[in-house]
Design a protein around this motif. Structure first.
Motif, PDB file in Angstrom:
ATOM      1  N   GLU A  75      38.903  38.079  39.078  1.00 23.55           N
ATOM      2  CA  GLU A  75      37.648  38.963  39.080  1.00 23.55           C
ATOM      3  C   GLU A  75      37.902  40.262  38.719  1.00 23.55           C
ATOM      4  OE1 GLU A  75      35.407  38.450  42.690  1.00 23.55           O
ATOM      5  OE2 GLU A  75      34.526  36.560  41.962  1.00 23.55           O
ATOM      6  N   GLN A 120      31.311  37.750  39.628  1.00 23.12           N
ATOM      7  CA  GLN A 120      31.341  36.531  39.882  1.00 23.12           C
ATOM      8  C   GLN A 120      30.810  35.418  39.113  1.00 23.12           C
ATOM      9  OE1 GLN A 120      29.355  33.911  43.144  1.00 23.12           O
ATOM     10  NE2 GLN A 120      31.011  35.311  44.294  1.00 23.12           N
ATOM     11  N   ALA A 145      33.208  35.411  35.650  1.00 26.99           N
ATOM     12  CA  ALA A 145      34.257  34.919  36.175  1.00 26.99           C
ATOM     13  C   ALA A 145      34.042  33.409  36.055  1.00 26.99           C
ATOM     14  CB  ALA A 145      34.813  35.311  37.327  1.00 26.99           C
TER      15      ALA A 145
END
Length: 569
Positions: A364, A487, A490
């Motif tokens: 992240e 997030q 990612a």
């Protein structure tokens, strides 16, 4: 005319729509002159037809949802791309079509029970056309009732081609069209991989799993009375440390706090991480933490769970989804994504095979560097451990630097992380400004998109309200928004990596059996273990270049060959 002659010249990766009906398969593509080409194959074995075309032509298969028992190299999943473009998880052909054509979702037609049973329709309707006069798809076609002739199946194949063209147009209107199209392709393959994960399952050493459960929750209960008795015995180990006159319900957080206060331990909540530092303060704490693990195993991962989800072939199976409907993480049912660490010792490679395990290190913060374009943070991300250069730049220790970076992405503004956050704002203003902009959008209920184009919906908020609860809700959504951007990006990179690995290892008879946020577990023949390890590591750089070709951020994944999942850490 042979199947290949019917399809005509097709380059690798060219789009081919597939429609499976009761008596055959229709393949459709757009010809060189812009007119759809349709091929009808009368067969009861659609898998054989698809496999033949796959082996000889390697097209990109187009469908509304993955077909069972089909393993192909490339595909375009219309519903997966719909989730990317329009956000959320719920979708279906009628809904996706309506959104692509700016039609009212409230006016999507449905079939009533009488229609389903009788086959009756409104007088004068032309059911030979899959599209109604109002622009919506006919529910009869979506239900498959009309897919009984070559002509109808051909029309349905063309409908998929038109939906693809609309999706491609909308993807190319996003801020980074190349990234959005790349992500759409990997999202599509991720949905197919989800079906494969569900079918293949996770290999389990059942006797070992039963032994782990028995050591924690007791032997397999034969009756409900045995279940109650075992529960009481577990409770009593903890309650033996509780003074008389104190509430004794271990499943009531308020009473557990009272128990702890009665032995001199006052905590704001009873989370495990909160209690961990007090292990040596009183025997009650250790007993409570041991009880917590046993209780979770008993209620969520007990013998009933084993019997329900582990098949006779020793494989643990649950349904998978390529997107959780928020930021786009893969999810799994049957407890697969939350399997307790102690149970991972029962996840064992089958005879003649091993696991190749790898996870994305510091994914992240590296993604934050990439999507924000902060040059200083990108430079830190060139290192094996990016927290070390961040710590040096901030003048703090590594642990504090890590807390600061994670706190920035999760919206922590107090404590050690909050103090270091102000240093981050000076040292990495571009990255922090990127997160702050997302936070502001979330606070005011403005929808956001991840780097690869996934729409993340925000509920309307009143950030400037005088009401404390409304301000608190707005602040919480701001924190959610800043994390969702990272997030979500990612998750895009992870899935691009996973589907790249999937494609490269298939020739070695290896399969991915677990995808856990940033972690891959590959089940591979022992003789190919080293080759698979090299593929897993190399595929990350390949996927990252496709996902963001302009970035110089370094992503790290070290593959290890193991026998049991518990050996991964």
């Amino acid at each position: 005319m042979s199947l290949m002659e019917c399809l005509g010249p097709i380059g690798r990766g060219e789009l081919v729509s597939v429609v499976v009906g009761p008596s055959g398969v229709v393949l459709a593509r757009v010809g060189a002159d812009g007119v759809d080409v349709h091929c009808w194959i009368e067969t009861e074995d659609h898998v054989a037809v698809i496999n033949e075309v796959e082996q000889r032509l390697r097209p990109r298969w187009l469908w509304w949802a993955p077909l069972i028992d089909v393993r192909v190299t490339m595909c375009w999943d219309l519903l997966a791309v719909d989730r990317l473009l329009f956000g959320g998880w719920r979708t279906e052909p009628a809904l996706a079509w309506a959104k692509l054509h700016n039609l009212s979702i409230d006016s999507i037609p449905s079939m009533g029970q009488l229609d389903l049973l009788s086959g009756s329709t409104d007088e004068g309707e032309d059911l030979d056309d899959p599209v109604r006069p109002d622009g919506h798809l006919r529910p009869e076609w979506i239900a498959g009732r009309s897919l009984r002739s070559f002509d109808h199946m051909s029309k349905w194949g063309s409908i998929a081609l038109r939906a693809y063209e609309r999706q491609l147009t909308q993807l190319r209107e996003l801020p980074d069209p190349a990234a959005a199209e790349t992500v759409a392709r990997s999202e599509s393959l991720a949905e197919l991989m989800c079906l494969e994960l569900q079918q293949d399952g996770l290999p389990i050493d059942v006797p070992r799993l039963e032994a782990i459960l028995a050591s924690s929750v007791g032997t397999r209960p034969a009756t409900e009375a045995d279940v109650i008795s075992a529960r009481e015995r577990r409770d009593q180990v903890v309650l033996a440390h509780v003074p008389a006159g104190v509430g004794r319900d271990l499943r009531n957080p308020a009473q557990v706090r009272s128990m702890l206060r009665s032995v001199g331990i006052d905590v704001s909540d009873t989370r495990a991480w909160r209690l961990e530092p007090f292990r040596g303060a009183h025997p009650l704490v250790d007993a409570l933490l041991v009880w917590r693990k046993a209780e979770r195993l008993s209620t969520t991962y007990g013998f009933n769970w084993l019997d329900q989800h582990v098949g006779a072939d020793g494989r643990l199976r649950g349904a998978w989804s390529g997107s959780d409907g928020a930021a786009g993480r893969m999810t799994a049912q049957a407890g697969l994504h939350n399997l307790p660490g102690e149970l991972r010792d029962a996840v064992v490679a089958e005879p003649g095979l091993v696991f190749v395990h790898a996870d994305l290190g510091q994914i992240e913060p590296r993604v934050l560097a990439a999507v924000s374009g902060d040059a200083a943070l990108c430079a830190a991300a060139l290192e094996d451990d990016m927290y070390s250069p961040v710590a040096a730049r901030l003048g703090v220790d590594r642990a504090t630097a890590k807390l600061a970076v994670l706190g920035a992405m999760y919206g922590a503004t107090s404590g050690v992380a909050g103090e270091a956050l102000r240093g981050l704002e000076r040292a990495y203003p571009v990255a922090m400004g990127f997160l702050d902009a997302a936070d502001k959008n979330g606070r005011y209920g403005i929808d956001i998109r991840t780097y690869g184009g996934r729409l993340v919906h925000m509920r309307p908020q009143r950030a400037a309200s005088a009401d404390a609860d409304e301000r608190s809700a707005a602040a919480a959504q701001g924190r959610y928004a800043r994390n969702a951007l990272i997030q979500g990006a990612a998750a895009e990179l992870f899935k691009a990596w996973a589907v790249t690995v999937r494609g490269r290892i298939s020739a070695l008879d290896a399969r991915i059996v677990m995808c856990l946020h940033d972690e891959l577990l590959v089940h591979a023949p022992r003789q190919h273990a080293e080759e698979v390890s090299l593929i897993v590591e190399g595929a990350l750089s390949e996927a990252a270049r496709r996902w963001m070709p302009t970035s110089n951020v370094r992503y790290v994944a070290v593959a290890r060959v193991i026998e049991r999942w518990s050996e991964a850490k």
